[in-house]
Design a protein around this motif. Structure first.
Motif, short mmCIF file in Angstrom:
data_model
loop_
_atom_site.label_atom_id
_atom_site.label_comp_id
_atom_site.label_asym_id
_atom_site.label_seq_id
_atom_site.Cartn_x
_atom_site.Cartn_y
_atom_site.Cartn_z
N ALA A 197 0.83 -1.21 0.00
CA ALA A 197 0.00 0.00 0.00
C ALA A 197 0.86 1.25 0.00
CB ALA A 197 -0.93 0.00 1.22
N VAL A 198 1.93 1.25 0.77
CA VAL A 198 2.83 2.40 0.82
C VAL A 198 3.45 2.67 -0.55
CG1 VAL A 198 5.04 3.22 1.76
CG2 VAL A 198 3.32 2.25 3.28
N ALA A 199 3.72 1.61 -1.31
CA ALA A 199 4.39 1.75 -2.61
C ALA A 199 3.45 2.20 -3.73
CB ALA A 199 5.05 0.43 -2.99
N LEU A 200 2.14 2.06 -3.54
CA LEU A 200 1.19 2.48 -4.57
C LEU A 200 1.09 4.00 -4.61
CD1 LEU A 200 -1.68 -0.07 -3.84
CD2 LEU A 200 -0.33 0.01 -5.94
N ASP A 201 0.81 4.56 -5.80
CA ASP A 201 0.59 6.00 -5.85
C ASP A 201 -0.79 6.30 -5.28
OD1 ASP A 201 -1.49 6.13 -7.98
OD2 ASP A 201 0.11 5.42 -9.29
N ASP A 202 -1.04 7.58 -4.97
CA ASP A 202 -2.25 7.96 -4.25
C ASP A 202 -3.52 7.53 -4.97
OD1 ASP A 202 -0.59 9.08 -2.41
OD2 ASP A 202 -0.98 11.16 -2.97
N GLU A 203 -3.58 7.76 -6.28
CA GLU A 203 -4.80 7.46 -7.03
C GLU A 203 -5.07 5.96 -7.08
OE1 GLU A 203 -6.78 8.33 -11.45
OE2 GLU A 203 -4.82 9.18 -10.92
N ARG A 204 -4.02 5.19 -7.34
CA ARG A 204 -4.18 3.73 -7.41
C ARG A 204 -4.57 3.17 -6.05
NH1 ARG A 204 -5.22 -0.73 -10.60
NH2 ARG A 204 -3.60 -2.32 -10.49
N LEU A 205 -3.95 3.67 -4.98
CA LEU A 205 -4.28 3.20 -3.64
C LEU A 205 -5.72 3.55 -3.29
CD1 LEU A 205 -3.59 1.90 -0.97
CD2 LEU A 205 -2.48 4.02 -0.26
N ALA A 206 -6.17 4.75 -3.67
CA ALA A 206 -7.55 5.15 -3.41
C ALA A 206 -8.53 4.19 -4.09
CB ALA A 206 -7.78 6.57 -3.89
N ASP A 207 -8.25 3.83 -5.35
CA ASP A 207 -9.12 2.91 -6.08
C ASP A 207 -9.15 1.54 -5.41
OD1 ASP A 207 -9.65 4.86 -7.95
OD2 ASP A 207 -8.14 4.17 -9.38
N VAL A 208 -7.99 1.08 -4.93
CA VAL A 208 -7.91 -0.23 -4.28
C VAL A 208 -8.64 -0.20 -2.94
CG1 VAL A 208 -6.34 -1.89 -3.22
CG2 VAL A 208 -5.80 -0.93 -5.46
N LEU A 209 -8.46 0.87 -2.17
CA LEU A 209 -9.12 0.97 -0.87
C LEU A 209 -10.63 0.87 -1.00
CD1 LEU A 209 -7.17 3.75 1.09
CD2 LEU A 209 -7.28 1.31 1.60
N GLU A 210 -11.18 1.47 -2.05
CA GLU A 210 -12.63 1.45 -2.24
C GLU A 210 -13.17 0.04 -2.44
OE1 GLU A 210 -12.96 5.91 -4.27
OE2 GLU A 210 -13.44 4.12 -5.46
N GLU A 211 -12.29 -0.91 -2.79
CA GLU A 211 -12.70 -2.29 -3.04
C GLU A 211 -12.43 -3.22 -1.87
OE1 GLU A 211 -14.38 -2.96 -5.66
OE2 GLU A 211 -14.05 -1.09 -6.75
N LEU A 212 -11.89 -2.71 -0.77
CA LEU A 212 -11.53 -3.53 0.38
C LEU A 212 -12.55 -3.40 1.49
CD1 LEU A 212 -7.69 -2.80 0.51
CD2 LEU A 212 -8.73 -5.06 0.18
N PRO A 213 -12.65 -4.41 2.37
CA PRO A 213 -13.52 -4.30 3.55
C PRO A 213 -13.07 -3.14 4.43
CG PRO A 213 -12.80 -6.57 3.23
CD PRO A 213 -12.00 -5.73 2.29
N GLU A 214 -14.00 -2.59 5.19
CA GLU A 214 -13.71 -1.38 5.96
C GLU A 214 -12.62 -1.59 7.00
OE1 GLU A 214 -17.50 -0.11 7.44
OE2 GLU A 214 -18.02 0.94 5.58
N ASP A 215 -12.56 -2.78 7.62
CA ASP A 215 -11.54 -2.99 8.63
C ASP A 215 -10.14 -2.96 8.03
OD1 ASP A 215 -12.14 -5.37 7.27
OD2 ASP A 215 -11.43 -6.62 8.92
N ILE A 216 -9.99 -3.47 6.80
CA ILE A 216 -8.69 -3.43 6.14
C ILE A 216 -8.40 -2.01 5.64
CG2 ILE A 216 -7.33 -4.32 4.21
CD1 ILE A 216 -8.66 -6.97 4.53
N GLN A 217 -9.42 -1.29 5.20
CA GLN A 217 -9.23 0.12 4.83
C GLN A 217 -8.64 0.90 6.00
OE1 GLN A 217 -13.01 1.69 3.64
NE2 GLN A 217 -12.95 0.78 1.61
N VAL A 218 -9.23 0.73 7.18
CA VAL A 218 -8.77 1.44 8.38
C VAL A 218 -7.34 1.04 8.72
CG1 VAL A 218 -9.14 1.72 10.86
CG2 VAL A 218 -11.08 1.74 9.30
N GLU A 219 -7.05 -0.25 8.62
CA GLU A 219 -5.71 -0.76 8.92
C GLU A 219 -4.66 -0.16 7.99
OE1 GLU A 219 -3.81 -4.41 6.96
OE2 GLU A 219 -5.15 -5.16 8.51
N ILE A 220 -4.96 -0.11 6.68
CA ILE A 220 -4.00 0.44 5.72
C ILE A 220 -3.83 1.93 5.93
CG2 ILE A 220 -3.67 0.97 3.27
CD1 ILE A 220 -4.80 -1.77 2.62
N LEU A 221 -4.93 2.64 6.16
CA LEU A 221 -4.84 4.09 6.37
C LEU A 221 -4.01 4.39 7.61
CD1 LEU A 221 -6.19 6.26 4.58
CD2 LEU A 221 -7.78 6.66 6.46
N ALA A 222 -4.12 3.56 8.65
CA ALA A 222 -3.36 3.77 9.87
C ALA A 222 -1.86 3.56 9.64
CB ALA A 222 -3.85 2.83 10.97
#
Length: 441
Positions: A197-222
């Motif tokens: 996730a750290v290695a992805l660019d902002d736009e690509r990471l945003a698109d991927v986050l939208e497809e993940l469960p909320e608990d994993i979204q929170v984990e990656i954002l943290a």
């Protein structure tokens, strides 16, 4: 395995189609499963992780692979349709071993793994025999030397590496859709997931986050620094960003909203005021909005935006100024299918649907679902009491909330009965003693 190359580089397998003996595609390769062995013995390749058309990831033993060739993999036709679950003794070659830092035995130099090769031995076992590495560059902007070494000539795979890179795994999955990459990340460890996730660019990471469960979204954002997290939230659609921020602690959410661009933060704050399972909580505040003097050509130019989802691109909304939500008075909607039949110079106002009353922001999820079904729509306007456009609800967001909360993680229905003999509906028995039963208790 007649007709197959004797050595297969694993990174080239990513995304390859998998066919049955009849030539019908049954899925795509997503990773290679191997088992580490003691000493310097090359790991044994157990099988492939294959994504079938239900987006389920299954395990395909190497004993059921009849050919690995340029551009495709062919199986015996027998597939166990149970979901793949990685065991503690197994490693995912693409997900976990690429980008590892290893030490070259002869020179003591460190290098990064960018590919691995597997070969089939006389015992019919497949082994990871070669490691392709790139040494660190000693000169500015020069790539380091590359080597293809025997497995025994490098060390470091058994050690836990902090800060493992993700350059080469992302290169292997470069053409993958955001939803598919999200599936890959979902199946990895927390550590590896955050590194990628750290290695992805902002736009690509945003698109991927939208497809993940909320608990994993929170984990990656943290796992991101605060400013980077705010940048990624800005790249997300406002409704998805609002859903994610709602899951964060209050102080963290407020800090991120403060760091976001004021206009982006304002949209998210407004969406956060609505209840989750209402039209206001479901809507996006950025549909395609046009003035009354816009032409059909203007409308078609706007919906060509590749960042729009198919549902948002299916409809335009004509309003009086201002044209940002909440807009001036809402005039009507233009269906793209209808506009395609009109001359490009025609005003969109001449081809509007003005008979539909929009949804209200406090309408329930059930009301929204009935509205879309009744009028055969993939999107619908949300209006306030003064007739101003607040946003639009799309069918994909409605489905997201109608399905169980963990629909991205679990299968809630069994796969349909196969139409041919190549995919049995019950788990098949191992064809040889060497086959790994991935579903044994």
């Amino acid at each position: 395995m007649t007709g197959s190359p004797s050595r297969v580089y694993v990174a080239r397998l990513a995304g390859l189609p998998v066919y049955d003996p009849n030539g019908d595609q049954v899925g795509k390769v997503r990773d290679v499963v191997a088992m580490m062995r003691q000493g310097n013995q090359p790991p044994r390749v157990l099988g492939l992780v294959v994504e079938v058309f239900t987006r389920r990831r299954i395990f395909l033993p190497m004993t059921r692979v009849t050919s690995v060739d340029v551009g495709h993999v062919i199986t015996t036709g027998l597939l166990n349709m149970r979901r793949f679950e990685q065991r503690a003794t197994e490693v995912l070659v693409l997900g976990e071993l690429l980008d590892r830092t290893v030490t070259i035995a002869d020179t003591g130099a460190t290098a990064v793994v960018f590919d691995m090769a597997m070969e089939q031995w006389r015992t019919r076992d497949w082994l990871l025999t070669k490691v392709a590495v790139r040494e660190g560059s000693k000169r500015f902007r020069r790539r380091g030397q590359t080597h293809v070494l025997d497995w025994a000539d490098v060390s470091g795979f058994t050690q836990v590496e902090e800060g493992q890179g993700a350059t080469h795994i992302l290169a292997a999955f470069e053409s993958m859709r955001a939803a598919d990459l999200a599936g890959v990340l979902h199946d990895l460890s927390v550590k590896r997931r955050n590194e990628i996730a750290v290695a992805l660019d902002d736009e690509r990471l945003a698109d991927v986050l939208e497809e993940l469960p909320e608990d994993i979204q929170v984990e990656i954002l943290a796992g991101l620094d605060t400013e980077r997290a705010a940048d990624v939230l800005e790249e997300m659609s406002p409704d998805d960003a609002a859903d994610l921020i709602a899951e964060l602690p209050t102080d963290t959410a407020e800090r991120l909203l403060t760091l976001m661009e004021p206009e982006e933060a304002e949209d998210v704050r407004r969406l956060l005021t609505y209840e989750e399972h209402t039209a206001g909580g479901l809507m996006t505040s950025e549909p395609v909005i046009l003035p009354v003097d816009a032409t059909v050509a203007d409308a078609l130019a706007h919906v060509r935006n590749a960042d729009l989802s198919p549902a948002l691109a299916a409809m335009i909304y004509v309003c009086r100024p201002p044209l940002e939500t909440p807009t001036g008075r809402f005039i009507g909607i233009g269906h793209i299918q209808r506009l395609l039949r009109e001359p490009p110079s025609e005003l969109v106002s001449a081809a509007l649907d003005t008979d539909l009353d929009g949804l209200r922001p406090d309408d329930s999820l059930q009301t929204v679902s009935k509205y879309l079904a009744t009028y055969n729509l993939v999107a619908a306007p949300v209006l306030d009491d003064e007739g101003r456009l607040l946003g639009a609800v799309t069918v994909d967001d409605v489905l997201d909330h109608l399905l169980p909360d963990d629909w991205r993680e679990n299968d809630h229905t069994e796969p349909a009965e196969p139409t041919g003999p190549s995919i049995p509906s019950t788990p098949s028995t191992p064809s040889t003693p060497q086959e790994v039963d991935h579903d044994a208790p």
